[in-house]
Design a protein around this motif. Structure first.
Motif, PDB file in Angstrom:
ATOM      1  N   LEU A 175       0.854  -1.210   0.000  1.00 39.37           N
ATOM      2  CA  LEU A 175       0.000   0.000   0.000  1.00 39.37           C
ATOM      3  C   LEU A 175       0.883   1.250   0.000  1.00 39.37           C
ATOM      4  O   LEU A 175       0.603   2.210  -0.723  1.00 39.37           O
ATOM      5  N   GLU A 176       1.921   1.204   0.816  1.00 39.68           N
ATOM      6  CA  GLU A 176       2.811   2.364   0.914  1.00 39.68           C
ATOM      7  C   GLU A 176       3.443   2.671  -0.453  1.00 39.68           C
ATOM      8  O   GLU A 176       3.456   3.816  -0.902  1.00 39.68           O
ATOM      9  N   PHE A 177       3.911   1.608  -1.122  1.00 40.86           N
ATOM     10  CA  PHE A 177       4.542   1.800  -2.433  1.00 40.86           C
ATOM     11  C   PHE A 177       3.543   2.400  -3.426  1.00 40.86           C
ATOM     12  O   PHE A 177       3.847   3.387  -4.116  1.00 40.86           O
ATOM     13  N   LEU A 178       2.358   1.806  -3.496  1.00 40.83           N
ATOM     14  CA  LEU A 178       1.392   2.243  -4.511  1.00 40.83           C
ATOM     15  C   LEU A 178       0.831   3.633  -4.190  1.00 40.83           C
ATOM     16  O   LEU A 178       0.577   4.427  -5.093  1.00 40.83           O
ATOM     17  N   ALA A 179       0.645   3.902  -2.888  1.00 40.20           N
ATOM     18  CA  ALA A 179       0.057   5.195  -2.506  1.00 40.20           C
ATOM     19  C   ALA A 179       0.994   6.351  -2.863  1.00 40.20           C
ATOM     20  O   ALA A 179       0.535   7.438  -3.215  1.00 40.20           O
ATOM     21  N   GLN A 180       2.305   6.096  -2.779  1.00 41.94           N
ATOM     22  CA  GLN A 180       3.224   7.219  -3.061  1.00 41.94           C
ATOM     23  C   GLN A 180       3.681   7.241  -4.530  1.00 41.94           C
ATOM     24  O   GLN A 180       4.364   8.164  -4.947  1.00 41.94           O
ATOM     25  N   SER A 181       3.283   6.226  -5.305  1.00 39.89           N
ATOM     26  CA  SER A 181       3.725   6.193  -6.702  1.00 39.89           C
ATOM     27  C   SER A 181       2.916   7.171  -7.555  1.00 39.89           C
ATOM     28  O   SER A 181       1.686   7.097  -7.602  1.00 39.89           O
ATOM     29  N   THR A 236      -6.550  -7.341  -1.246  1.00 43.42           N
ATOM     30  CA  THR A 236      -7.030  -7.339  -2.633  1.00 43.42           C
ATOM     31  C   THR A 236      -6.798  -5.914  -3.101  1.00 43.42           C
ATOM     32  O   THR A 236      -7.522  -5.005  -2.708  1.00 43.42           O
ATOM     33  N   VAL A 237      -5.737  -5.732  -3.878  1.00 45.58           N
ATOM     34  CA  VAL A 237      -5.241  -4.378  -4.140  1.00 45.58           C
ATOM     35  C   VAL A 237      -5.342  -4.082  -5.636  1.00 45.58           C
ATOM     36  O   VAL A 237      -4.631  -4.685  -6.450  1.00 45.58           O
ATOM     37  N   ALA A 238      -6.218  -3.151  -5.958  1.00 50.77           N
ATOM     38  CA  ALA A 238      -6.394  -2.777  -7.363  1.00 50.77           C
ATOM     39  C   ALA A 238      -5.822  -1.384  -7.569  1.00 50.77           C
ATOM     40  O   ALA A 238      -5.882  -0.543  -6.673  1.00 50.77           O
ATOM     41  N   PHE A 239      -5.265  -1.166  -8.754  1.00 50.42           N
ATOM     42  CA  PHE A 239      -4.759   0.168  -9.050  1.00 50.42           C
ATOM     43  C   PHE A 239      -4.939   0.476 -10.528  1.00 50.42           C
ATOM     44  O   PHE A 239      -5.031  -0.418 -11.372  1.00 50.42           O
ATOM     45  N   SER A 240      -5.032   1.778 -10.771  1.00 50.39           N
ATOM     46  CA  SER A 240      -5.245   2.247 -12.135  1.00 50.39           C
ATOM     47  C   SER A 240      -3.981   2.992 -12.582  1.00 50.39           C
ATOM     48  O   SER A 240      -3.675   4.051 -12.032  1.00 50.39           O
ATOM     49  N   PRO A 241      -3.250   2.445 -13.546  1.00 56.37           N
ATOM     50  CA  PRO A 241      -2.050   3.153 -14.011  1.00 56.37           C
ATOM     51  C   PRO A 241      -2.443   4.469 -14.669  1.00 56.37           C
ATOM     52  O   PRO A 241      -3.443   4.530 -15.389  1.00 56.37           O
ATOM     53  N   VAL A 242      -1.652   5.507 -14.423  1.00 57.37           N
ATOM     54  CA  VAL A 242      -2.011   6.831 -14.934  1.00 57.37           C
ATOM     55  C   VAL A 242      -1.785   6.911 -16.442  1.00 57.37           C
ATOM     56  O   VAL A 242      -2.669   7.325 -17.188  1.00 57.37           O
ATOM     57  N   GLU A 243      -0.617   6.486 -16.892  1.00 57.33           N
ATOM     58  CA  GLU A 243      -0.327   6.613 -18.321  1.00 57.33           C
ATOM     59  C   GLU A 243      -0.296   5.279 -19.056  1.00 57.33           C
ATOM     60  O   GLU A 243      -0.841   5.154 -20.140  1.00 57.33           O
ATOM     61  N   GLN A 244       0.307   4.287 -18.430  1.00 53.79           N
ATOM     62  CA  GLN A 244       0.386   2.989 -19.117  1.00 53.79           C
ATOM     63  C   GLN A 244      -1.000   2.332 -19.120  1.00 53.79           C
ATOM     64  O   GLN A 244      -1.834   2.598 -18.265  1.00 53.79           O
ATOM     65  N   LEU A 247       6.940  -4.285  -9.301  1.00 53.57           N
ATOM     66  CA  LEU A 247       6.172  -3.034  -9.407  1.00 53.57           C
ATOM     67  C   LEU A 247       7.124  -1.860  -9.636  1.00 53.57           C
ATOM     68  O   LEU A 247       6.861  -0.978 -10.464  1.00 53.57           O
ATOM     69  N   ASP A 248       8.231  -1.880  -8.930  1.00 51.41           N
ATOM     70  CA  ASP A 248       9.211  -0.809  -9.064  1.00 51.41           C
ATOM     71  C   ASP A 248       9.762  -0.780 -10.490  1.00 51.41           C
ATOM     72  O   ASP A 248       9.892   0.286 -11.107  1.00 51.41           O
ATOM     73  N   ASP A 249      10.039  -1.963 -11.013  1.00 50.24           N
ATOM     74  CA  ASP A 249      10.553  -2.078 -12.374  1.00 50.24           C
ATOM     75  C   ASP A 249       9.566  -1.530 -13.398  1.00 50.24           C
ATOM     76  O   ASP A 249       9.937  -0.788 -14.317  1.00 50.24           O
ATOM     77  N   VAL A 250       8.298  -1.921 -13.241  1.00 52.48           N
ATOM     78  CA  VAL A 250       7.286  -1.600 -14.265  1.00 52.48           C
ATOM     79  C   VAL A 250       6.768  -0.177 -14.126  1.00 52.48           C
ATOM     80  O   VAL A 250       6.535   0.502 -15.126  1.00 52.48           O
ATOM     81  N   LEU A 251       6.620   0.269 -12.883  1.00 48.99           N
ATOM     82  CA  LEU A 251       5.983   1.587 -12.658  1.00 48.99           C
ATOM     83  C   LEU A 251       7.007   2.706 -12.484  1.00 48.99           C
ATOM     84  O   LEU A 251       6.665   3.879 -12.583  1.00 48.99           O
TER      85      LEU A 251
END
Ligand SMILES: Cc1ncc(COP(=O)(O)O)c(C=O)c1O
Length: 412
Positions: A313-319, A340-348, A407-411
């Motif tokens: 959560l910490e990683f995704l919240a600050q990305s 159960t962690v869903a996220f919406s990529p901003v550009e990709q 996640l770090d690699d991709v985002l």
């Protein structure tokens, strides 16, 4: 990342970890079955695959195994045996329940549904209401947090409300709802509730008797068990609903909502996961009955999940590359923040992010996960979808480290 769960021991109970250690992050879609489940199915198919409940030994044993599953599940969930029934899936079970309500409700009735639900829990109810001319009121999520506000439910309830459908936990937002409080509010208005427990049950089998939901459903294939849906119908709700089974079976409460013929092998094997929980409870030093084992292990599972969830959560919240959906903190007033962690990529594109994660060894996927209305409620285009990573108690700190690195690699 250390927890009080003995993961090495836990993993010995899952054949999926015998020869490999997959970084499996699509558990909300379906969990690995435990060894007890696999063994029970094999035993049933090899030793008792006959029509059950006749006098010959194989048949009598088959029937006893089916009855034992039902009895054990009732004990685990804090309800009476006849209040538990099994159907092909939660979607199918909800469809039957919606039809039963449809034979009883008319144009004067109001039903409340949410837009936080998986489509399985409200689609059939919405269609039923339309058919009978009942009013559908939608209890909507907050468009930024994805959470349901209990005060907003109070505004929707009237003396004409007959049914309230809501999830114990959304399969996108991941936050447990306060089932007991929602049920109490619905009951005070004179309404029945249907609670979808599919996204919650894998994180700890609930005491459904204590939660009080009239109809509570979940899918056993997400709970380390067989591909069946389990339904609890309590508080006399079956006496109010027309029988959906064969007319000559109407006197059996557990046959009233199951028009399909039972899947003997899967029902007979459905209780085996409870053997796993009992064994694991004992391996962690616990003593007590099955319900105690389930509640105690639920707490252990959830504590473990929370420790693993916080860094993600910490990683995704600050990305800046993604919008994290659902609470960014595990400390929530309504209960467990499920992993159960869903996220919406901003550009990709979500599809591309999921593919890159897969290429890095993370078993995940993208899409709407049949929660199109949730995405719309969060102002996300269902056609684009989201990426979701989900885990359960058998997930290891090493899996999480692998996920974070990917996640770090991709985002970036
Ligand atoms: C939250 C939720 N509810 C209901 C369902 C439907 O369950 P089933 O596949 O047993 O029909 C799912 C399936 O993914 C789900 O995630």
């Amino acid at each position: 990342m250390t927890t009080a769960l003995d993961l090495d021991l836990v993993r010995t109970h899952f054949p999926a970890f015998d020869n490999a250690a997959p970084a499996f992050f699509e558990n909300a879609g379906g969990s690995f079955p435990c060894r007890q489940t696999v063994d029970a199915l094999t035993r049933y198919y090899t030793e008792t695959k006959v029509q059950p409940y006749a006098a010959y030994a194989e048949s009598a044993t088959a029937g006893e195994l089916m009855d034992a599953s039902q009895r054990r599940w009732a004990e685990a969930l804090g309800v009476a045996t006849a209040e538990v029934s099994f159907g092909p899936s939660t979607s199918q079970n909800t469809y039957v329940i919606a039809d039963a309500f449809g034979q009883k409700l008319g144009p004067a009735a109001e039903v409340v549904v949410t837009n936080q639900d998986h489509e399985a829990n409200t689609g059939a109810v919405r269609r039923m209401a339309e058919r009978v001319g009942a009013t559908v009121k939608e209890w909507r999520i907050d468009p930024s947090t994805g959470l349901l506000d209990p005060a907003a439910l109070d505004d929707l309830l009237t003396d004409r409300t007959r049914l309230v459908c809501f999830p114990h936990c959304s399969n996108i937002v991941g936050q447990e709802n306060d089932v007991a409080a929602i049920t109490e509010a619905a009951h005070a208005a004179g309404a029945r509730v249907i609670c979808d427990g599919v996204s919650f049950a894998p994180h700890g089998l609930p005491d459904i008797g204590a939660l009080g939901a009239d109809l509570y459903l979940f899918s056993l294939y997400k709970v380390y068990s067989v591909h069946q849906g389990l339904m609890v119908a309590q508080n006399g709700v079956l006496d109010e609903l027309p029988n959906q089974g064969h007319y000559f079976n109407a006197e059996y409460p557990d046959k009233r909502l199951t028009p399909a013929g039972p899947d003997h092998a899967q029902i007979a094997s459905a209780g085996a996961v409870l053997d796993y929980i009992e064994t694991s409870f004992a391996e962690h030093g616990g003593t007590g009955d099955l319900a105690t084992a389930c509640r105690t292990m639920a707490t252990r599972w959830q504590d473990h999940e929370t420790v693993l969830l916080e860094p993600v959560l910490e990683f995704l919240a600050q990305s800046p590359s993604v919008r994290l959906l659902g609470p960014a903190s595990t400390d929530q007033p309504t209960g467990h923040r499920c992993p159960t962690v869903a996220f919406s990529p901003v550009e990709q594109e979500p599809e591309s992010v999921a593919q890159q994660l897969v290429d890095l060894g993370i078993m995940t996927s993208h899409g709407t996960f049949y929660a199109d209305r949730v995405l719309q409620g969060l102002d996300i285009d269902p056609a684009r979808g989201v990426v979701r990573v989900s885990w359960v108690h058998y997930t290891s700190p090493a899996d999480i480290e692998k996920l974070l690195a990917a996640l770090d690699d991709v985002l970036g």
